[in-house]
Design a protein around this motif. Structure first.
Motif, short mmCIF file in Angstrom:
data_model
loop_
_atom_site.label_atom_id
_atom_site.label_comp_id
_atom_site.label_asym_id
_atom_site.label_seq_id
_atom_site.Cartn_x
_atom_site.Cartn_y
_atom_site.Cartn_z
N VAL A 5 -1.48 12.55 -6.34
CA VAL A 5 -1.62 11.27 -5.62
C VAL A 5 -2.44 10.29 -6.46
N THR A 28 -0.89 6.67 -7.60
CA THR A 28 -1.41 5.46 -6.94
C THR A 28 -2.52 4.78 -7.70
N ALA A 88 0.84 -1.20 0.00
CA ALA A 88 0.00 0.00 0.00
C ALA A 88 0.87 1.25 0.00
N PRO A 89 0.44 2.31 -0.68
CA PRO A 89 1.19 3.57 -0.60
C PRO A 89 1.07 4.15 0.81
N ASN A 94 5.94 7.00 0.64
CA ASN A 94 5.87 7.35 -0.78
C ASN A 94 5.68 8.85 -0.96
N GLN A 98 -5.54 5.52 -7.25
CA GLN A 98 -6.74 5.67 -6.43
C GLN A 98 -7.44 6.98 -6.77
N ILE A 133 -5.38 6.76 1.59
CA ILE A 133 -3.93 6.58 1.71
C ILE A 133 -3.57 6.55 3.20
#
Length: 823
Positions: free
Chosen positions: A576, A580, A421-422, A502, A582, A440
């Motif tokens: 972001v 990612t 996971a980030p 990250n 997301q 996140i």
């Protein structure tokens, strides 16, 4: 030109102008010129000249007494430069209008201090304004700068200036470029020209009109070109900006010659073309950023200077407790001392008073600044476990349950990151709700610092920072994440160690913050995003902000500042998402924002209950962890429910008449960051004196600093009360409540009065205006003179004796008077 040779008429004229800008201002005023005094390395001088002014730099005058500034700022101000600047500004003889810039955070503090002084009724002899130029090269910063420059143009007209055109700007830009071209020529002649003469010449570009300076520079160029190369050790000067020639002259009197520098008042100022339009002036690429925000660029400039100018010694000077400058040392080491630069001089780092060169001279004569000896590697014993401390007592179930939850939660974060996971690390004043809505996982830097302290790892982390040439006493609390990136000892690492992030994110709330996060990104490989920090430049602002901001933030705060932060929030969301995969869910974001408001409302109810209840149901040993652990989970149901559980438990204790101690005699306020490494310190005084610390900034700021009501239908759009704009409003003022004049002082007095405080104990990060206001309100204040990290290294016996005397004396008298009045 050998150092110490007799000065020529030209050098004398330049030195006179540099050393006495007031005399230049008087002469120009006598010639019928409209003089404008400027404070800040990024003042747009050609623009001011285009408006019909003769700008003259106002710099601190060293080695003078500062009685007026001491009365305004208090004796505990962190840096003497602020006192020296304030003393100049409080001089009744200063009649010219003054333009502050925000080249450093201290200038904004001095501006705010003058504003607060005027609000309190002190006469102001001159007009004052603040130009809040931003330096991070983003479209949002450019738009903000354009708005501020338009406001500056209007203000200049109110001060008698003219309505300039683009042609006027271009004309003044040509004159400035002519000055800069001559400065570059002089810079290339430095083997024949002393560094002191060069510094004075650069400074005179902000003092003398171009038509006066250009002939002097041409003459100096011609003189220097005809001289042989000077003798002395070729030296590069780095670190703090030099606003006076005091240290340069001292260095060169010791036989060194300064052939270059990398700081804000150095030759870098002359290396870029001058903007020729308002649009170009708004572009951050044309402005001069603070050195600490570009340490890697400075390191490259130093590397080039070493190669081209045969530098034999590098002096990195930190002047007057400057917290930003030490963060440029590591980049210089990396650039100059790597294997690819064998033979390059090492960086010698020294700390110097602003207006006393004796320690510098002593170090140079003893060769304490010799290459390779300035920053020693940590001793092997540095990681030894410190002596155990007495544990604090907690009376709340909420305190224990929050701690248990935090352990389990942190373990889950480590597991998520281990699974791919980030992960993000953020400063406490960064808009964490964006990451929450994006899903996140993140950890707050200041919470991690409190864990490092609580687990007695501070000395080991200091050793880790030293091992990479990072400072250990400049923004130490915020530097613990950088130390964690260097921690390879899984057995000693607190709670198993911090995962490698990250993303690292912060608001540039201090001069050191950009450099800290640049270093963190360099050591961890994380993507750094530093939000711009803005300052309200209005002369009259809302001072009872705790009443106004929760619901009327859109009326109280400037739209320019809100627009900027909203634009940056959108940029972070996009970055972001791109990194990612997301996606930002607006409905989820609204849910997060509602949960935050609910959580903070419970804190407000808890704070108010403690304030009006005698004896206080709990002290700060319980309120600090029970508030701050859930605060790191703002926007979650658990965070909201934990805040509600805290309120309900405190309510039960208040209803039952249960106090933090049975016999409360004195109520105390703690001003500054908490002693997370030794919370039992607070309870020592309960046992010995019946004195309870009932107030800290943590619960109080949660109660008053976060609630922002909004219109959910606004989404992330541009409506005046949209959720995204409300989030910007929450973080726009973060930190002002604690340390900015006009904000902090009225709030602290209000809190002290509503809590029935008998005395305030302050760390050295307290705003002097807060302490003055508390004293003026009749509340005794004890200034400890240390920060929350240095307290464990201070003389414990002396501190305890001072606190005991404070409680037994003025606090006991205040409590007695309060009880007599109540009866």
């Amino acid at each position: 030109m050998p150092v110490g040779s007799a000065p020529s008429a030209i050098r004398t004229a330049i030195a006179a102008a540099y050393g006495d800008a007031d005399a230049v201002a008087d002469r120009l005023r006598g010639d019928g010129r409209r003089v404008l005094r400027t404070i800040g390395s990024d003042a747009p001088l050609p623009l001011l000249r285009a408006a019909g002014f003769a700008p003259v730099r106002l710099a601190p005058r060293p080695m003078v007494e500062t009685p007026r500034a001491d009365a305004l700022l208090g004796p505990a101000a962190a840096r003497r430069r602020a006192h020296l600047l304030a003393e100049r500004l409080l001089d009744p003889g200063l009649i010219d209008p003054v333009l502050f810039t925000r080249a450093d955070a201290e200038q904004a503090q001095v501006f705010s201090a003058l504003r607060e002084n005027a609000r309190l009724g002190a006469p102001t002899g001159m007009a004052v304004t603040l130009l809040d130029l931003l330096h991070i090269d983003r479209p949002s910063s450019r738009a903000y700068n354009a708005a501020r420059l338009a406001q500056l143009r209007d203000w200049l007209q109110t001060q008698g200036g003219t309505s300039f055109t683009e042609a006027d700007l271009a004309r003044e830009a040509e004159a400035a470029d002519a000055v800069n071209a001559l400065l570059r020529e002089l810079d290339r002649l430095r083997p024949r020209l002393s560094g002191t003469d060069m510094l004075r010449s650069i400074g005179c570009a902000a003092i003398l009109p171009p038509e006066e300076l250009i002939p002097l520079l041409r003459g100096l160029r011609d003189e220097a070109a005809a001289l042989p190369e000077a003798s002395g050790t070729a030296t590069l000067c780095a670190g703090s900006p030099h606003e006076t020639d005091l240290h340069y002259a001292a260095i060169e009197r010791e036989g060194l010659r300064i052939v270059g520098e990398v700081h804000d008042w150095g030759i870098t100022r002359a290396m870029h073309p001058t903007p020729r339009s308002l649009a170009e002036w708004a572009d951050p690429a044309y402005t001069i950023p603070a050195a600490a925000a570009r340490s890697e660029v400075l390191a490259q400039e130093a590397q080039a200077a070493v190669r081209e100018r045969k530098v034999e010694r590098i002096l990195h000077l930190t002047l007057d407790g400057d917290e930003a400058a030490p963060w440029t040392v590591a980049a210089l080491h990396r650039a100059l001392n790597g294997q690819e630069h064998d033979g390059a001089p090492a960086v010698a780092a020294l700390k110097c008073p602003l207006d006393d060169t004796a320690p510098l001279v002593k170090a140079l004569r003893k060769d304490e600044a010799a290459p390779g000896t300035a920053i020693p590697k940590p001793a092997a014993a540095a990681s030894a476990a410190p002596a155990p401390r007495t544990r604090s007592r907690k009376v709340l179930k909420a305190s224990a349950s929050s701690g248990d939850y935090q352990r389990d939660w942190f373990a889950s974060v480590r597991a998520q990151v281990a699974s791919g996971a980030p992960f993000a690390m953020v400063n406490a004043n960064a808009p964490q709700e964006i990451l929450r809505a994006l899903g996140i996982p993140f950890v707050v830097n200041q919470w991690w610092a409190s864990i490092v302290a609580a687990k007695q790892q501070s000395s080991r982390y200091r050793a880790l920072l030293r091992s990479r040439h990072y400072p250990t006493d400049a923004e130490a609390y915020s530097a613990q994440g950088v130390a964690a990136a260097l921690d390879r000892d899984a057995e000693q690492a607190p709670w198993g160690g911090l995962p490698r992030p990250n993303f690292v994110q912060a608001i540039a709330s201090s001069d050191a913050t950009p450099a800290i996060f640049e270093a963190w990104a360099s050591e961890s490989g994380a993507a750094a995003f530093v939000y711009e920090r803005t300052v309200d430049p209005r002369w009259a602002i809302e001072t009872r902000w705790w009443e106004a901001l929760p619901d009327r933030w859109h009326e109280v705060l400037e739209p320019e500042r809100l627009d900027l932060l909203v634009a940056e929030l959108r940029q972070v969301i996009a970055e972001v998402e791109s990194a990612t995969g997301q996606r930002f869910d607006e409905n989820r974001f609204v849910e997060v924002m509602n949960l935050v408001n609910e959580q903070e409302e419970y804190y407000r109810m808890t704070r108010d209950l403690i304030a009006r209840t005698v004896p206080a149901p709990i002290g700060v040993v319980d309120s600090m962890p029970a508030t701050m652990v859930p605060q790191w989970h703002r926007g979650t149901e658990w965070g909201r429910d934990a805040a509600r559980a805290l309120y309900e438990e405190v309510s039960e204790r208040a209803a039952a008449g249960l106090g933090a101690i049975a016999d409360e005699k004195v109520r105390l306020m703690w001003v500054g960051r908490g002693l997370w490494s030794n919370t039992a310190f607070y309870q020592k005084w309960e046992d010995s004196h019946g004195a309870v610390f009932v107030w800290s900034m943590y619960l109080a700021l949660a109660a008053d600093g976060y609630i922002r009501q909004f219109d959910a239908k606004g989404g992330t759009g541009d409506s005046p009360r949209s959720p995204l704009r409300a989030l910007a409003a929450r973080f726009l003022t973060m930190g002002d409540e604690l340390r900015m004049p006009s904000w902090a002082a009225p709030w602290h007095v209000h809190e002290a009065q509503t809590h029935g405080i008998d005395g305030a104990v302050a760390l050295d990060d307290a705003d002097p205006f807060v302490l003055r206001a508390l004293v003026a309100a009749g509340i005794p204040v004890l200034e400890l003179g240390v920060d929350n990290y240095a307290l464990d290294r201070a003389d414990a016996n002396d501190l305890e004796a001072r606190i005991a005397a404070f409680i037994e004396g003025p606090c006991a008298q205040m409590a007695q008077d309060r009880r007599r009045t109540a009866a």
